[in-house]
Every structure is written in C-alpha cells, then in structure tokens.
Scaffold this motif. Structure first.
Motif, PDB file in Angstrom:
ATOM      1  N   PHE A 134       0.815  -1.208   0.000  1.00  0.00           N
ATOM      2  CA  PHE A 134       0.000   0.000   0.000  1.00  0.00           C
ATOM      3  C   PHE A 134       0.855   1.268   0.000  1.00  0.00           C
ATOM      4  N   ASP A 135       1.835   1.350   0.906  1.00  0.00           N
ATOM      5  CA  ASP A 135       2.693   2.535   0.988  1.00  0.00           C
ATOM      6  C   ASP A 135       3.457   2.759  -0.318  1.00  0.00           C
ATOM      7  N   GLU A 136       3.932   1.682  -0.932  1.00  0.00           N
ATOM      8  CA  GLU A 136       4.667   1.809  -2.194  1.00  0.00           C
ATOM      9  C   GLU A 136       3.757   2.323  -3.310  1.00  0.00           C
ATOM     10  N   ILE A 137       2.523   1.847  -3.354  1.00  0.00           N
ATOM     11  CA  ILE A 137       1.574   2.313  -4.366  1.00  0.00           C
ATOM     12  C   ILE A 137       1.252   3.784  -4.150  1.00  0.00           C
ATOM     13  N   MET A 138       1.011   4.165  -2.903  1.00  0.00           N
ATOM     14  CA  MET A 138       0.702   5.567  -2.597  1.00  0.00           C
ATOM     15  C   MET A 138       1.876   6.472  -2.962  1.00  0.00           C
ATOM     16  N   PHE A 139       3.088   6.037  -2.637  1.00  0.00           N
ATOM     17  CA  PHE A 139       4.270   6.820  -2.983  1.00  0.00           C
ATOM     18  C   PHE A 139       4.378   7.006  -4.488  1.00  0.00           C
ATOM     19  N   GLU A 140       4.147   5.943  -5.234  1.00  0.00           N
ATOM     20  CA  GLU A 140       4.261   5.999  -6.691  1.00  0.00           C
ATOM     21  C   GLU A 140       3.196   6.917  -7.289  1.00  0.00           C
ATOM     22  N   LEU A 141       1.993   6.880  -6.766  1.00  0.00           N
ATOM     23  CA  LEU A 141       0.931   7.779  -7.241  1.00  0.00           C
ATOM     24  C   LEU A 141       1.283   9.244  -6.959  1.00  0.00           C
ATOM     25  N   GLN A 142       1.864   9.514  -5.805  1.00  0.00           N
ATOM     26  CA  GLN A 142       2.275  10.887  -5.482  1.00  0.00           C
ATOM     27  C   GLN A 142       3.479  11.314  -6.310  1.00  0.00           C
ATOM     28  N   ARG A 143       4.414  10.406  -6.496  1.00  0.00           N
ATOM     29  CA  ARG A 143       5.617  10.738  -7.271  1.00  0.00           C
ATOM     30  C   ARG A 143       5.266  11.107  -8.707  1.00  0.00           C
ATOM     31  N   ARG A 144       4.301  10.399  -9.272  1.00  0.00           N
ATOM     32  CA  ARG A 144       3.898  10.678 -10.654  1.00  0.00           C
ATOM     33  C   ARG A 144       2.864  11.797 -10.756  1.00  0.00           C
ATOM     34  N   ARG A 145       2.565  12.419  -9.618  1.00  0.00           N
ATOM     35  CA  ARG A 145       1.595  13.527  -9.537  1.00  0.00           C
ATOM     36  C   ARG A 145       0.210  13.118 -10.026  1.00  0.00           C
ATOM     37  N   ILE A 146      -0.134  11.867  -9.796  1.00  0.00           N
ATOM     38  CA  ILE A 146      -1.469  11.376 -10.106  1.00  0.00           C
ATOM     39  C   ILE A 146      -2.372  11.626  -8.903  1.00  0.00           C
ATOM     40  N   LEU A 147      -1.821  11.425  -7.724  1.00  0.00           N
ATOM     41  CA  LEU A 147      -2.536  11.647  -6.477  1.00  0.00           C
ATOM     42  C   LEU A 147      -2.010  12.930  -5.858  1.00  0.00           C
ATOM     43  N   ARG A 148      -2.922  13.820  -5.536  1.00  0.00           N
ATOM     44  CA  ARG A 148      -2.516  15.086  -4.923  1.00  0.00           C
ATOM     45  C   ARG A 148      -3.130  15.227  -3.544  1.00  0.00           C
ATOM     46  N   LYS A 149      -2.572  16.096  -2.765  1.00  0.00           N
ATOM     47  CA  LYS A 149      -3.031  16.318  -1.405  1.00  0.00           C
ATOM     48  C   LYS A 149      -4.518  16.679  -1.393  1.00  0.00           C
ATOM     49  N   GLY A 150      -5.280  16.013  -0.520  1.00  0.00           N
ATOM     50  CA  GLY A 150      -6.707  16.287  -0.393  1.00  0.00           C
ATOM     51  C   GLY A 150      -7.606  15.459  -1.278  1.00  0.00           C
ATOM     52  N   GLN A 151      -7.036  14.661  -2.213  1.00  0.00           N
ATOM     53  CA  GLN A 151      -7.866  13.818  -3.065  1.00  0.00           C
ATOM     54  C   GLN A 151      -8.339  12.596  -2.293  1.00  0.00           C
ATOM     55  N   LEU A 152      -9.501  12.087  -2.685  1.00  0.00           N
ATOM     56  CA  LEU A 152     -10.099  10.926  -2.055  1.00  0.00           C
ATOM     57  C   LEU A 152      -9.737   9.662  -2.831  1.00  0.00           C
ATOM     58  N   ILE A 153      -9.404   8.619  -2.084  1.00  0.00           N
ATOM     59  CA  ILE A 153      -9.100   7.329  -2.687  1.00  0.00           C
ATOM     60  C   ILE A 153     -10.208   6.373  -2.282  1.00  0.00           C
ATOM     61  N   SER A 154     -10.801   5.709  -3.260  1.00  0.00           N
ATOM     62  CA  SER A 154     -11.881   4.765  -2.918  1.00  0.00           C
ATOM     63  C   SER A 154     -11.577   3.392  -3.461  1.00  0.00           C
TER      64      SER A 154
END
Length: 77
Positions: A57-77
C-alpha cells in the motif's frame, strides 16, 4: 521433489516462497491501479514473490504521489 525445484531455480532471479497448500513456488505479483472515471491504468508495479497487500500500500501511494497522479486532499476509494 521440493529440493529439485529449488535447485533448478538457484541460478534464476526468482523469489521462492512456501505455501502450506501449494508447497514451494516461484513467481511475481502484479499490482495495477486504475483511474475510476476513465478506467485507464495508472502505475503497474511488479513485486517478486507474493507480498501481502498491506505491505504494498505505501509503495503504491508513494508511486501515485511521485507521478503527480494523487494530490493532497484527493479521495481514494
């Protein structure tokens, strides 16, 4: 028989795991994240063996943030 399996894979770059139901096995686990709206694949991560989902999970979240796909305040479902 299990020792024969391991000896054949010693020179390969596989991670050998053990399952009580399957015995020894070698393989990889692929994790795909998909965008909810467009259904386009986002990062695809490949892990040796079969790590538990909570460890990835942490690795996936890091990768999403690194690629600027996931940004602060976005919801993950």
């Amino acid at each position: 028989m299990e020792n024969t399996f391991q000896s054949k894979l010693l020179d390969k770059d596989y991670k050998i795991d053990y399952s009580t139901s399957k015995g020894y096995y070698a393989g990889f686990q692929m994790t795909i994240t998909i965008d909810h709206d467009s259904l386009k694949p986002l990062p695809i991560l490949i892990h040796p063996g079969s790590p538990h989902d909570t460890k990835m999970f942490d690795e996936i979240m890091f990768e999403l943030q690194r690629r600027r796909i996931l940004r602060k305040g976005q919801l993950i479902s």
